[in-house]
Design a protein around this motif. Structure first.
Motif, PDB file in Angstrom:
ATOM      1  N   ARG A  40       5.936   9.682   3.742  1.00 43.58           N
ATOM      2  CA  ARG A  40       6.608   9.398   5.000  1.00 43.58           C
ATOM      3  C   ARG A  40       7.726   8.386   4.790  1.00 43.58           C
ATOM      4  O   ARG A  40       7.541   7.359   4.146  1.00 43.58           O
ATOM      5  CB  ARG A  40       5.602   8.864   6.017  1.00 43.58           C
ATOM      6  N   SER A  41       8.906   8.690   5.357  1.00 38.01           N
ATOM      7  CA  SER A  41      10.027   7.761   5.307  1.00 38.01           C
ATOM      8  C   SER A  41      10.571   7.473   6.694  1.00 38.01           C
ATOM      9  O   SER A  41      11.549   6.767   6.842  1.00 38.01           O
ATOM     10  CB  SER A  41      11.153   8.346   4.439  1.00 38.01           C
ATOM     11  N   GLY A  42       9.950   8.021   7.708  1.00 40.00           N
ATOM     12  CA  GLY A  42      10.367   7.831   9.091  1.00 40.00           C
ATOM     13  C   GLY A  42       9.398   8.554   9.998  1.00 40.00           C
ATOM     14  O   GLY A  42       8.285   8.922   9.604  1.00 40.00           O
ATOM     15  N   ARG A  43       9.818   8.796  11.245  1.00 44.14           N
ATOM     16  CA  ARG A  43       8.928   9.483  12.177  1.00 44.14           C
ATOM     17  C   ARG A  43       8.696  10.938  11.780  1.00 44.14           C
ATOM     18  O   ARG A  43       7.588  11.454  11.885  1.00 44.14           O
ATOM     19  CB  ARG A  43       9.507   9.429  13.593  1.00 44.14           C
ATOM     20  N   PHE A  44       9.769  11.625  11.276  1.00 48.19           N
ATOM     21  CA  PHE A  44       9.688  13.044  10.942  1.00 48.19           C
ATOM     22  C   PHE A  44       9.700  13.232   9.431  1.00 48.19           C
ATOM     23  O   PHE A  44      10.412  12.527   8.713  1.00 48.19           O
ATOM     24  CB  PHE A  44      10.863  13.819  11.562  1.00 48.19           C
ATOM     25  N   CYS A  45       8.912  14.202   8.960  1.00 47.32           N
ATOM     26  CA  CYS A  45       8.900  14.543   7.536  1.00 47.32           C
ATOM     27  C   CYS A  45      10.238  15.172   7.162  1.00 47.32           C
ATOM     28  O   CYS A  45      10.736  16.059   7.866  1.00 47.32           O
ATOM     29  CB  CYS A  45       7.751  15.510   7.228  1.00 47.32           C
ATOM     30  N   GLU A  46      10.813  14.711   6.044  1.00 43.77           N
ATOM     31  CA  GLU A  46      12.110  15.227   5.631  1.00 43.77           C
ATOM     32  C   GLU A  46      12.031  16.652   5.113  1.00 43.77           C
ATOM     33  O   GLU A  46      13.049  17.340   5.029  1.00 43.77           O
ATOM     34  CB  GLU A  46      12.706  14.326   4.548  1.00 43.77           C
ATOM     35  N   ALA A  47      10.839  17.131   4.749  1.00 37.40           N
ATOM     36  CA  ALA A  47      10.705  18.476   4.172  1.00 37.40           C
ATOM     37  C   ALA A  47      10.471  19.546   5.223  1.00 37.40           C
ATOM     38  O   ALA A  47      11.124  20.589   5.218  1.00 37.40           O
ATOM     39  CB  ALA A  47       9.575  18.500   3.136  1.00 37.40           C
ATOM     40  N   ASP A  48       9.516  19.324   6.159  1.00 38.33           N
ATOM     41  CA  ASP A  48       9.185  20.377   7.121  1.00 38.33           C
ATOM     42  C   ASP A  48       9.258  19.937   8.576  1.00 38.33           C
ATOM     43  O   ASP A  48       8.893  20.690   9.465  1.00 38.33           O
ATOM     44  CB  ASP A  48       7.783  20.947   6.826  1.00 38.33           C
ATOM     45  N   GLY A  49       9.731  18.694   8.860  1.00 38.06           N
ATOM     46  CA  GLY A  49       9.914  18.257  10.230  1.00 38.06           C
ATOM     47  C   GLY A  49       8.657  17.810  10.941  1.00 38.06           C
ATOM     48  O   GLY A  49       8.649  17.663  12.166  1.00 38.06           O
ATOM     49  N   TYR A  50       7.539  17.597  10.234  1.00 38.45           N
ATOM     50  CA  TYR A  50       6.292  17.176  10.861  1.00 38.45           C
ATOM     51  C   TYR A  50       6.481  15.827  11.557  1.00 38.45           C
ATOM     52  O   TYR A  50       7.072  14.901  11.000  1.00 38.45           O
ATOM     53  CB  TYR A  50       5.192  17.077   9.803  1.00 38.45           C
ATOM     54  N   ASP A  51       6.008  15.714  12.820  1.00 37.63           N
ATOM     55  CA  ASP A  51       6.121  14.480  13.602  1.00 37.63           C
ATOM     56  C   ASP A  51       4.864  13.642  13.374  1.00 37.63           C
ATOM     57  O   ASP A  51       3.773  14.001  13.831  1.00 37.63           O
ATOM     58  CB  ASP A  51       6.283  14.827  15.089  1.00 37.63           C
ATOM     59  N   PHE A  52       4.997  12.522  12.644  1.00 33.60           N
ATOM     60  CA  PHE A  52       3.841  11.682  12.342  1.00 33.60           C
ATOM     61  C   PHE A  52       3.273  11.025  13.597  1.00 33.60           C
ATOM     62  O   PHE A  52       2.085  10.729  13.658  1.00 33.60           O
ATOM     63  CB  PHE A  52       4.239  10.596  11.330  1.00 33.60           C
ATOM     64  N   ASP A  53       4.102  10.790  14.629  1.00 31.39           N
ATOM     65  CA  ASP A  53       3.626  10.102  15.824  1.00 31.39           C
ATOM     66  C   ASP A  53       2.807  11.015  16.735  1.00 31.39           C
ATOM     67  O   ASP A  53       1.824  10.588  17.335  1.00 31.39           O
ATOM     68  CB  ASP A  53       4.822   9.539  16.614  1.00 31.39           C
ATOM     69  N   THR A  54       3.223  12.294  16.865  1.00 31.46           N
ATOM     70  CA  THR A  54       2.526  13.207  17.780  1.00 31.46           C
ATOM     71  C   THR A  54       1.655  14.226  17.062  1.00 31.46           C
ATOM     72  O   THR A  54       0.885  14.934  17.701  1.00 31.46           O
ATOM     73  CB  THR A  54       3.550  13.962  18.646  1.00 31.46           C
ATOM     74  N   GLY A  55       1.789  14.333  15.724  1.00 28.30           N
ATOM     75  CA  GLY A  55       1.010  15.322  14.987  1.00 28.30           C
ATOM     76  C   GLY A  55       1.470  16.743  15.209  1.00 28.30           C
ATOM     77  O   GLY A  55       0.689  17.683  15.126  1.00 28.30           O
ATOM     78  N   THR A  56       2.769  16.943  15.514  1.00 31.92           N
ATOM     79  CA  THR A  56       3.321  18.267  15.791  1.00 31.92           C
ATOM     80  C   THR A  56       4.198  18.702  14.636  1.00 31.92           C
ATOM     81  O   THR A  56       5.010  17.919  14.141  1.00 31.92           O
ATOM     82  CB  THR A  56       4.154  18.255  17.086  1.00 31.92           C
ATOM     83  N   LEU A  57       4.046  19.961  14.231  1.00 38.15           N
ATOM     84  CA  LEU A  57       4.880  20.527  13.180  1.00 38.15           C
ATOM     85  C   LEU A  57       6.088  21.174  13.821  1.00 38.15           C
ATOM     86  O   LEU A  57       5.961  21.989  14.723  1.00 38.15           O
ATOM     87  CB  LEU A  57       4.112  21.562  12.355  1.00 38.15           C
TER      88      LEU A  57
ATOM     89  N   ALA B 194       0.847  -1.204   0.000  1.00 36.52           N
ATOM     90  CA  ALA B 194       0.000   0.000   0.000  1.00 36.52           C
ATOM     91  C   ALA B 194       0.878   1.248   0.000  1.00 36.52           C
ATOM     92  O   ALA B 194       2.008   1.245   0.484  1.00 36.52           O
ATOM     93  CB  ALA B 194      -0.908  -0.007   1.226  1.00 36.52           C
ATOM     94  N   GLU B 195       0.346   2.331  -0.572  1.00 37.86           N
ATOM     95  CA  GLU B 195       1.113   3.578  -0.643  1.00 37.86           C
ATOM     96  C   GLU B 195       1.373   4.115   0.766  1.00 37.86           C
ATOM     97  O   GLU B 195       0.491   4.073   1.628  1.00 37.86           O
ATOM     98  CB  GLU B 195       0.357   4.616  -1.462  1.00 37.86           C
ATOM     99  N   PRO B 196       2.592   4.663   1.056  1.00 32.15           N
ATOM    100  CA  PRO B 196       2.903   5.179   2.394  1.00 32.15           C
ATOM    101  C   PRO B 196       2.123   6.460   2.665  1.00 32.15           C
ATOM    102  O   PRO B 196       1.754   7.180   1.747  1.00 32.15           O
ATOM    103  CB  PRO B 196       4.412   5.456   2.325  1.00 32.15           C
ATOM    104  N   PRO B 197       1.859   6.773   3.947  1.00 31.01           N
ATOM    105  CA  PRO B 197       1.166   8.028   4.263  1.00 31.01           C
ATOM    106  C   PRO B 197       2.033   9.217   3.895  1.00 31.01           C
ATOM    107  O   PRO B 197       3.257   9.114   3.803  1.00 31.01           O
ATOM    108  CB  PRO B 197       0.963   7.938   5.792  1.00 31.01           C
ATOM    109  N   VAL B 198       1.385  10.354   3.676  1.00 32.50           N
ATOM    110  CA  VAL B 198       2.094  11.566   3.294  1.00 32.50           C
ATOM    111  C   VAL B 198       1.922  12.621   4.372  1.00 32.50           C
ATOM    112  O   VAL B 198       0.988  12.567   5.180  1.00 32.50           O
ATOM    113  CB  VAL B 198       1.598  12.113   1.932  1.00 32.50           C
ATOM    114  N   CYS B 199       2.840  13.605   4.414  1.00 39.10           N
ATOM    115  CA  CYS B 199       2.775  14.713   5.370  1.00 39.10           C
ATOM    116  C   CYS B 199       1.537  15.559   5.065  1.00 39.10           C
ATOM    117  O   CYS B 199       1.346  15.970   3.918  1.00 39.10           O
ATOM    118  CB  CYS B 199       4.047  15.560   5.276  1.00 39.10           C
ATOM    119  N   PRO B 200       0.691  15.843   6.083  1.00 38.74           N
ATOM    120  CA  PRO B 200      -0.521  16.647   5.825  1.00 38.74           C
ATOM    121  C   PRO B 200      -0.225  18.104   5.504  1.00 38.74           C
ATOM    122  O   PRO B 200      -1.115  18.824   5.094  1.00 38.74           O
ATOM    123  CB  PRO B 200      -1.302  16.510   7.137  1.00 38.74           C
ATOM    124  N   HIS B 201       1.028  18.558   5.693  1.00 32.47           N
ATOM    125  CA  HIS B 201       1.365  19.960   5.451  1.00 32.47           C
ATOM    126  C   HIS B 201       1.997  20.190   4.086  1.00 32.47           C
ATOM    127  O   HIS B 201       1.710  21.186   3.433  1.00 32.47           O
ATOM    128  CB  HIS B 201       2.304  20.471   6.551  1.00 32.47           C
TER     129      HIS B 201
END
Length: 239
Positions: free
Chosen positions: A55-72, A43-50
Motif C-alpha cells: 500500500r502506498s495510498g488509499r488505492f492500490c496502484e495495480a488494481d485500484g483496490y480501496d483500502f478504506d472501504t474494501g472495494t475493488l 513495520a512493513e506496510p499492508p499489501v493489497c489482498p488481491h
C-alpha cells in the motif's frame, strides 16, 4: 576469591577455609533482553489482498483496490470515444456482473415476403427488380432525438443513421425516406417526409400519410423500398 557469609576469604568455593560455613553460589546473570525496535526500521506496510502490491495510498496502484472501504475498482472505457473519458466503475467483490441495459434498436433485414408483395403490386414494372442473394441482417441502436432512414448522399450532406445505400442497395429507398422521432415519454413516432415510394407498417398495403407522426410500438415492422423491413425493439434490456 569466594567470600563466606562471615567475611572470610576462602580458596574453596563451596566451604570456608576458616570457619567451615557453606559459601552460597553467586547469583546468575540476567538473560539479555530483546532490543527495542529501531525508529529507523518501521513495520512493513499492508499489501493489497488481491494482487499483493504494498500500500502506498488509499488505492492500490495495480488494481485500484480501496483500502478504506474494501472495494475493488476496475477501469471501463466510456461509450463516448470522442470524450475519451475513463471513469472508475466499482465492481462487487463477489464477482457478480452488474446489470447492463442496451439502447432501443432497429433490426434491418431483406424481407422476401415484403419483396413478393411489392412485385405483385407493381406488375410488369417490377421486371428489373431482383431480391438480393446475400443481405445480412444488422442492428442499429436508436440514439438521440431522431433516427433517419434513407440512402447516404455526399452531395446533399445526408448521412442517415439507418443507411440503406450500402451494397446491396435497395433501389426503392429515397435519400431521406423516413424518420423515427423520440418522444419525451420514451416512445417513438414514425414520419414519412415525402418519400417517392411511400412507407408501410406491419404488412399493410396503404402507405402512412406524409408528414403525419405515426406512434410506434415494440415489435412494429417498417417496410421501405423494394425489400427492406425494419423491426423495432423499443424496450431496453440486456444486450
Amino acid at each position: 576469591m569466594p567470600v563466606c557469609p562471615n567475611g572470610h576469604t576462602s580458596a574453596d568455593g563451596r566451604y570456608c577455609d576458616v570457619c567451615g560455613d557453606a559459601i552460597p553460589a553467586p547469583p546468575s546473570a540476567p538473560a539479555p533482553s530483546a532490543p527495542a525496535p529501531s525508529a529507523a526500521d518501521p513495520a512493513e506496510p499492508p499489501v493489497c489482498p488481491h494482487c499483493g502490491t504494498p500500500r502506498s495510498g488509499r488505492f492500490c496502484e495495480a488494481d485500484g483496490y480501496d483500502f478504506d472501504t474494501g472495494t475493488l475498482y476496475t477501469v471501463e472505457l466510456s461509450i463516448d470515444r470522442a470524450a475519451r473519458a475513463v471513469p472508475l466503475v466499482p465492481q462487487p467483490r463477489t464477482g457478480s456482473a452488474p446489470a447492463v441495459s442496451s439502447w432501443p434498436s432497429a433490426l434491418v433485414a431483406a424481407d422476401r415476403a415484403y419483396f413478393d408483395a411489392v412485385l405483385a403490386e407493381m406488375g410488369p414494372d417490377a421486371a428489373g427488380l431482383t431480391f438480393p442473394p446475400y443481405c445480412p441482417e444488422r442492428r442499429v441502436p436508436l440514439r438521440g432525438g431522431q433516427v433517419r432512414i434513407g440512402r447516404r448522399s455526399a452531395s446533399r450532406g445526408l448521412l442517415p443513421e439507418i443507411d440503406l445505400g450500402a451494397p446491396p442497395e435497395d433501389p426503392g429507398v429515397s435519400h431521406l425516406h423516413a424518420v423515427l422521432l423520440a418522444q419525451p415519454d420514451g416512445s417513438w413516432n414514425l414520419v414519412d417526409p415525402g418519400s417517392t415510394n411511400g412507407t408501410t407498417v406491419n404488412g399493410g398495403t396503404e402507405p402512412i400519410p406524409v408528414n403525419v407522426p405515426v406512434p410506434m410500438r415494440d415489435g412494429d415492422r417498417i417496410h421501405v423500398g423494394a425489400w427492406t423491413t425494419i423491426t423495432l425493439s423499443l424496450q431496453e434490456g440486456p444486450p
